[in-house]
Design an enzyme around this catalytic site. Structure first.
Site, PDB file in Angstrom:
ATOM      1  N   HIS A 263       0.769  -1.404   0.135  1.00  0.00           N
ATOM      2  CA  HIS A 263      -0.013  -0.016   0.018  1.00  0.00           C
ATOM      3  C   HIS A 263       0.874   1.071   0.052  1.00  0.00           C
ATOM      4  O   HIS A 263       0.857   1.912  -0.697  1.00  0.00           O
ATOM      5  CB  HIS A 263      -0.969  -0.079   1.232  1.00  0.00           C
ATOM      6  CG  HIS A 263      -1.749   1.248   1.283  1.00  0.00           C
ATOM      7  ND1 HIS A 263      -3.118   1.238   0.920  1.00  0.00           N
ATOM      8  CD2 HIS A 263      -1.530   2.440   1.699  1.00  0.00           C
ATOM      9  CE1 HIS A 263      -3.528   2.442   1.073  1.00  0.00           C
ATOM     10  NE2 HIS A 263      -2.685   3.198   1.620  1.00  0.00           N
ATOM     11  N   GLU A 264       1.803   1.182   0.856  1.00  0.00           N
ATOM     12  CA  GLU A 264       2.569   2.412   0.894  1.00  0.00           C
ATOM     13  C   GLU A 264       3.723   2.575  -0.145  1.00  0.00           C
ATOM     14  O   GLU A 264       3.886   3.747  -0.489  1.00  0.00           O
ATOM     15  CB  GLU A 264       3.280   2.552   2.534  1.00  0.00           C
ATOM     16  CG  GLU A 264       2.521   2.488   3.596  1.00  0.00           C
ATOM     17  CD  GLU A 264       1.396   3.710   3.453  1.00  0.00           C
ATOM     18  OE1 GLU A 264       1.522   4.746   2.991  1.00  0.00           O
ATOM     19  OE2 GLU A 264       0.537   3.412   4.116  1.00  0.00           O
ATOM     20  N   HIS A 267       1.934   4.623  -2.788  1.00  0.00           N
ATOM     21  CA  HIS A 267       1.986   6.041  -2.587  1.00  0.00           C
ATOM     22  C   HIS A 267       3.438   6.560  -3.173  1.00  0.00           C
ATOM     23  O   HIS A 267       3.663   7.519  -3.430  1.00  0.00           O
ATOM     24  CB  HIS A 267       1.514   6.339  -0.986  1.00  0.00           C
ATOM     25  CG  HIS A 267       0.244   6.295  -0.580  1.00  0.00           C
ATOM     26  ND1 HIS A 267      -0.553   7.201  -1.116  1.00  0.00           N
ATOM     27  CD2 HIS A 267      -0.240   5.575   0.555  1.00  0.00           C
ATOM     28  CE1 HIS A 267      -1.729   6.919  -0.364  1.00  0.00           C
ATOM     29  NE2 HIS A 267      -1.448   5.859   0.367  1.00  0.00           N
ATOM     30  N   GLU A 293      -4.443   7.982  -3.141  1.00  0.00           N
ATOM     31  CA  GLU A 293      -4.960   6.652  -2.505  1.00  0.00           C
ATOM     32  C   GLU A 293      -5.436   5.715  -3.602  1.00  0.00           C
ATOM     33  O   GLU A 293      -5.417   4.642  -3.535  1.00  0.00           O
ATOM     34  CB  GLU A 293      -6.243   7.042  -1.699  1.00  0.00           C
ATOM     35  CG  GLU A 293      -6.734   5.811  -0.753  1.00  0.00           C
ATOM     36  CD  GLU A 293      -5.514   5.411   0.272  1.00  0.00           C
ATOM     37  OE1 GLU A 293      -4.566   6.311   0.343  1.00  0.00           O
ATOM     38  OE2 GLU A 293      -5.740   4.337   0.917  1.00  0.00           O
TER      39      GLU A 293
HETATM   40 ZN    ZN Z   1      -2.894   5.153   1.623  1.00  0.00          ZN
END
Ligand code: ZN
Length: 502
Positions: A263-264, A267, A293
């Site tokens: 997830h990170e 980003h 996101e």
């Molecule tokens: Zn996030």
């Protein structure tokens, strides 16, 4: 001044604003990863001082004159975007007195420290006066920023420029009922079997090794970034070549950490993929948090929870984690990372229930800003909403209303960006699969370069050249629409749980 001199002077000022943002990001990263607990008060003062300095820079009359002069001259597309973005930020800043900026900054850092203690002790009463102060400050801030009678719009605008409550509220209501229908069917189906590794223990260093092996495969540059541990995973862009991410670990299950890392990394890949020619200019940043996101959700869920991904990575993670993974097949992992279960904690939620957690928060913070709900009644309203939407009730506020950091820091209007991001990710994925028909096969082969290349070209490199809604429309050909998300969810969870088609 000639047009070129004007631009040079403007760019100089805007770069200084970027440098001050960099200082704040670094102070904040350090606070969340390595700062001693007792440094909070001094750090609160430092962060709010830099915030005030940045605010003063932003409202300086000279900046306004340079923007006026630049707007009168010929501008290329990037320059025009810089002027538009600085103007937007400056117009909002001009409406806020220094004193309010300082009070919000102090209340945020102090409130965050008290919130941490209140959450550990399951004691909402400890946090309540701080949250009351913050809600009052945010109502005041929203009214100063200005709105057409919907106070929440003024706050949402800070995270998702151009988006309005009137647009998201009905869409979120439709999404809530469609998700509830899917969840009902999943609950009525047979549960998925537990994986062979259930009940075993996974050392943190081995979990970290797997994440560090995975990141370069995805395209994340570890020489322009780093992976650390923190209580809540987050990413922060100090600079295009200094993009930091964190994860957290559980001894009894390595997959929350893997998913947190992916997830990170989503980003981080976005920030590392910005156009370096415009570093520290606002055009080299995402147009909205929802867009940000969309990248993390796409990598975490669409890629990282896919069958193909685990066909490739199950042998790798079995090798890195060793004995506790013995006897695990790709299908075991695929089912494990896609198990749907109504639960209390947002950050641990599966793809089906995750957005229900977010939609509950949206409903509550909207009611707080509309003054239809007061802070004293928030824990009860929270518990009732969990009962209504997820059929469960928190045993204490630590696993209920105190679980998220956002409100303690004054981030009202932030939560919807998680769901908007999930919606965008599904819209982008539908488009991407038409352009890259073999993307599933590439993921199953551990080849992420074509996927990353597509995202670089269409989303990362343009940065904020266009506003969020325009960028989405240019790339997908459509307006914000939750139906691709529902199609994606049914296509995955229907077969997994043996459901009748919607
Ligand atoms: Zn996030």
């Amino acid at each position: 001044m000639t047009a070129a001199e004007t631009w040079e002077a403007l760019e100089q000022r805007v770069r200084e604003l970027g440098e001050l943002r960099r200082v704040m990001a670094l102070l904040s990263w350090d606070r969340q990863t390595t700062m001693p607990a007792r440094g909070v008060e001094a750090r609160a003062r430092a962060i709010s001082t830099v915030a005030v300095l940045r605010h003063r820079h932003m409202i300086a009359p000279e900046l306004g004159e340079l923007l006026d002069a630049a707007e009168a001259g010929p501008l290329d597309a990037h320059q025009a975007a810089v002027v538009r973005l600085v103007r937007h930020d400056r117009d909002r800043s001009l409406r806020l007195p220094d004193e309010l900026v300082r009070r919000i900054g102090m209340a945020a850092t102090r409130g965050n420290a008290v919130w941490e203690e209140a959450r550990t002790q399951h004691d909402f009463a400890l946090f309540q006066p701080h949250l009351e102060e913050m809600v009052a400050l945010k109502r005041e801030q929203a009214d100063l920023l200005g709105h057409d009678g919907e106070r929440y719009d003024a706050l949402l605008e800070g995270y998702e420029p151009g988006m309005r409550t009137a647009q998201v509220e009905p869409m979120f209501a439709a999404l809530t009922s469609e998700l509830a229908e899917l969840l009902d069917q999943i609950r009525a189906a047979d549960p998925l079997p537990a994986p062979p590794f259930a009940g075993r223990t996974f050392p943190a260093d081995a979990q970290m090794r797997f994440s560090l092996r995975l990141l370069p495969d995805l395209g994340y540059d570890l020489e322009a970034g780093r992976l650390d541990l923190s209580a809540h995973p987050f990413s922060t862009a100090i600079a295009i070549r200094d993009v930091r991410i964190t994860t957290r670990m559980y001894a009894d299950d390595p997959f929350p950490s893997v998913m947190g890392t992916i997830h990170e990394a989503g980003h981080g890949l976005y920030e590392q993929g910005m156009n370096p020619d415009y570093e520290d200019l606002p055009v080299s940043s995402p147009p909205s948090l929802g867009l940000h996101e969309s990248q993390s959700r796409l990598w975490e869920n669409v890629v990282g929870r896919s069958r193909g991904f685990w066909q490739h990575y199950t042998p790798v993670i079995c090798d890195v984690l060793g004995a506790p993974m013995a006897g695990t097949s790709p299908e075991d992992v695929y089912r494990h990372v896609n198990t749907v279960q109504a639960s209390l904690i947002r950050v641990d939620a599966d793809e089906v229930t995750y957005n229900l957690h977010v939609l509950i928060r949206f409903e509550l913070e909207l009611a707080l800003m509309r003054e239809e709900l007061e802070v004293a009644d928030l824990p009860g309203a929270w518990n009732d909403a969990y009962q209504r939407h997820l059929g469960i009730r928190p045993p204490h506020d630590g696993d209920g209303v105190l679980q998220d950091t956002h409100w303690s820091g004054g981030a009202f209007g932030y939560f919807p960006t998680y769901t908007l991001g999930t919606i965008y990710s599904a819209m982008l994925w539908e488009r991407l699969r038409r352009d890259l028909p073999d993307v599933d096969g590439q993921i199953a082969a551990g080849e992420f370069a074509p996927l990353l290349g597509w995202l670089r070209e269409h989303i990362h490199h343009p940065g904020s050249l266009y506003e969020g809604p325009e960028l989405i429309e240019r790339v997908t050909g459509g307006e914000l629409d939750h139906r691709p998300l529902m199609r994606y969810l049914w296509a995955k969870f229907g077969p997994l749980y043996g459901l009748a088609p919607a």
